[in-house]
Motif scaffolding. Structure first.
Motif, PDB file in Angstrom:
ATOM      1  N   LYS A  26       0.836  -1.191   0.000  1.00 43.92           N
ATOM      2  CA  LYS A  26       0.000   0.000   0.000  1.00 43.92           C
ATOM      3  C   LYS A  26       0.873   1.243   0.000  1.00 43.92           C
ATOM      4  O   LYS A  26       2.027   1.223   0.423  1.00 43.92           O
ATOM      5  CB  LYS A  26      -0.899   0.018   1.242  1.00 43.92           C
ATOM      6  N   ASN A  27       0.283   2.357  -0.474  1.00 46.27           N
ATOM      7  CA  ASN A  27       0.959   3.632  -0.343  1.00 46.27           C
ATOM      8  C   ASN A  27       1.095   3.997   1.130  1.00 46.27           C
ATOM      9  O   ASN A  27       0.265   3.605   1.955  1.00 46.27           O
ATOM     10  CB  ASN A  27       0.185   4.738  -1.060  1.00 46.27           C
ATOM     11  N   ARG A  29       1.631   7.414   3.542  1.00 51.56           N
ATOM     12  CA  ARG A  29       1.656   8.885   3.590  1.00 51.56           C
ATOM     13  C   ARG A  29       2.378   9.307   4.865  1.00 51.56           C
ATOM     14  O   ARG A  29       1.891   9.063   5.963  1.00 51.56           O
ATOM     15  CB  ARG A  29       0.229   9.426   3.565  1.00 51.56           C
ATOM     16  N   ARG A  56      11.140   0.708  -2.384  1.00 46.61           N
ATOM     17  CA  ARG A  56       9.928   1.516  -2.270  1.00 46.61           C
ATOM     18  C   ARG A  56      10.120   2.857  -2.986  1.00 46.61           C
ATOM     19  O   ARG A  56      10.978   3.651  -2.591  1.00 46.61           O
ATOM     20  CB  ARG A  56       9.570   1.767  -0.797  1.00 46.61           C
ATOM     21  N   ALA A 102      -3.662   9.526  -2.406  1.00 44.09           N
ATOM     22  CA  ALA A 102      -2.644   8.542  -2.019  1.00 44.09           C
ATOM     23  C   ALA A 102      -3.142   7.579  -0.962  1.00 44.09           C
ATOM     24  O   ALA A 102      -2.422   6.642  -0.591  1.00 44.09           O
ATOM     25  CB  ALA A 102      -1.392   9.260  -1.506  1.00 44.09           C
ATOM     26  N   GLY A 108      -4.783   7.551  -6.659  1.00 45.57           N
ATOM     27  CA  GLY A 108      -3.347   7.477  -6.897  1.00 45.57           C
ATOM     28  C   GLY A 108      -2.825   8.587  -7.789  1.00 45.57           C
ATOM     29  O   GLY A 108      -1.618   8.667  -8.043  1.00 45.57           O
ATOM     30  N   LEU A 130       0.845   7.820  -8.989  1.00 41.41           N
ATOM     31  CA  LEU A 130       1.816   7.258  -8.070  1.00 41.41           C
ATOM     32  C   LEU A 130       2.184   5.840  -8.482  1.00 41.41           C
ATOM     33  O   LEU A 130       1.310   5.055  -8.880  1.00 41.41           O
ATOM     34  CB  LEU A 130       1.245   7.219  -6.647  1.00 41.41           C
ATOM     35  N   ALA A 133       2.707   1.077  -4.263  1.00 38.48           N
ATOM     36  CA  ALA A 133       3.341   1.042  -2.949  1.00 38.48           C
ATOM     37  C   ALA A 133       4.312   2.207  -2.744  1.00 38.48           C
ATOM     38  O   ALA A 133       5.394   2.052  -2.171  1.00 38.48           O
ATOM     39  CB  ALA A 133       4.053  -0.296  -2.727  1.00 38.48           C
ATOM     40  N   ALA A 134       3.915   3.377  -3.202  1.00 38.39           N
ATOM     41  CA  ALA A 134       4.765   4.559  -3.059  1.00 38.39           C
ATOM     42  C   ALA A 134       4.759   5.063  -1.616  1.00 38.39           C
ATOM     43  O   ALA A 134       3.783   4.887  -0.879  1.00 38.39           O
ATOM     44  CB  ALA A 134       4.286   5.668  -3.988  1.00 38.39           C
ATOM     45  N   VAL A 136       4.896   8.568   0.149  1.00 35.42           N
ATOM     46  CA  VAL A 136       4.761   9.997  -0.109  1.00 35.42           C
ATOM     47  C   VAL A 136       5.271  10.750   1.112  1.00 35.42           C
ATOM     48  O   VAL A 136       4.703  10.643   2.203  1.00 35.42           O
ATOM     49  CB  VAL A 136       3.298  10.372  -0.406  1.00 35.42           C
TER      50      VAL A 136
END
Length: 210
Positions: A26-27, A29, A56, A102, A108, A130, A133-134, A136
């Motif tokens: 998952k992203n 934040r 990542r 995000a 995304g 994005l 799995a970014a 941020v």
């Protein structure tokens, strides 16, 4: 609570390990919260490479690119600490264009810069998708305690004396806002990780999970 002095380089590697140990599908934040004197952007920028090495992708956002228009921001003058505390940053824009997209149910598609403060107009930044799995990394002051939907937060803590010493004279008018933030929000009690930065060459990591 445990406090461990360490170098800036070791701090970056430690935080990169902590962030990449979170859910990898998952992203994430992340708030890197701190007064300008604590240089939150420096730490967030330094994390990008180590995060990518760990698999990542990292995306950088700074709150100075999410300011409100000057007509709103400076309504009560250019050096009003209450305005700085309550009305300089476009939190709704940050949520709408970055944090919500995000998030778990988001599209995304984010905008990394919303406002050009120098020209005092929209930055006209294109949307970007994005990567999967970014992470941020959002850096800036006064990020905690107002309901911004972060998944993880790092607070850079300065004592009152260090904050005053490291804030340039032309920005000294912001000091009451930071004192108010400390008193009203107590960000050190909210953040997942606290980094004491009275000595920028020898930060100290404060965590409660050791």
């Amino acid at each position: 609570m445990h406090v461990r002095p360490l170098s800036f380089e070791v701090l970056v590697e430690d935080l990169a390990d902590r962030l990449t140990s979170r859910e990898s599908d998952k992203n994430l934040r992340v708030a890197v919260d701190g007064a300008d004197a604590a240089e939150p952007a420096r730490l967030a920028d330094a994390l990008v490479g180590p995060l990518r090495v760990r698999g990542r992708p990292a995306v950088r956002v700074e709150t100075r690119d999410f300011l409100r228009p000057a007509s709103v921001r400076l309504e009560f003058g250019r050096t009003n600490p209450d305005s700085f505390y309550e009305g300089w940053f476009d939190e709704s824009g940050l949520i709408r264009e970055v944090l919500a997209p995000a998030g778990p149910d988001g599209s995304g598609r984010i905008v990394e810069r919303l406002w050009d403060a120098t020209a005092d107009r929209a930055a006209r930044q294109p949307y970007r998708q994005l990567p999967a799995a970014a992470i941020v990394l959002v850096s800036g002051p006064l990020l905690l305690g107002s309901g911004l939907p972060f998944d993880y937060s790092v607070h850079l803590e300065l004592s009152r004396a260090a904050l005053s010493r490291r804030t340039p004279p032309e920005a000294a008018w912001t000091l009451p806002a930071y004192h108010r933030y400390t008193a009203e929000v107590a960000p050190e009690t909210i953040a997942d990780v606290v980094v004491r930065l009275d000595d920028p060459k020898r930060p100290a990591l404060v965590v409660s999970d050791w």
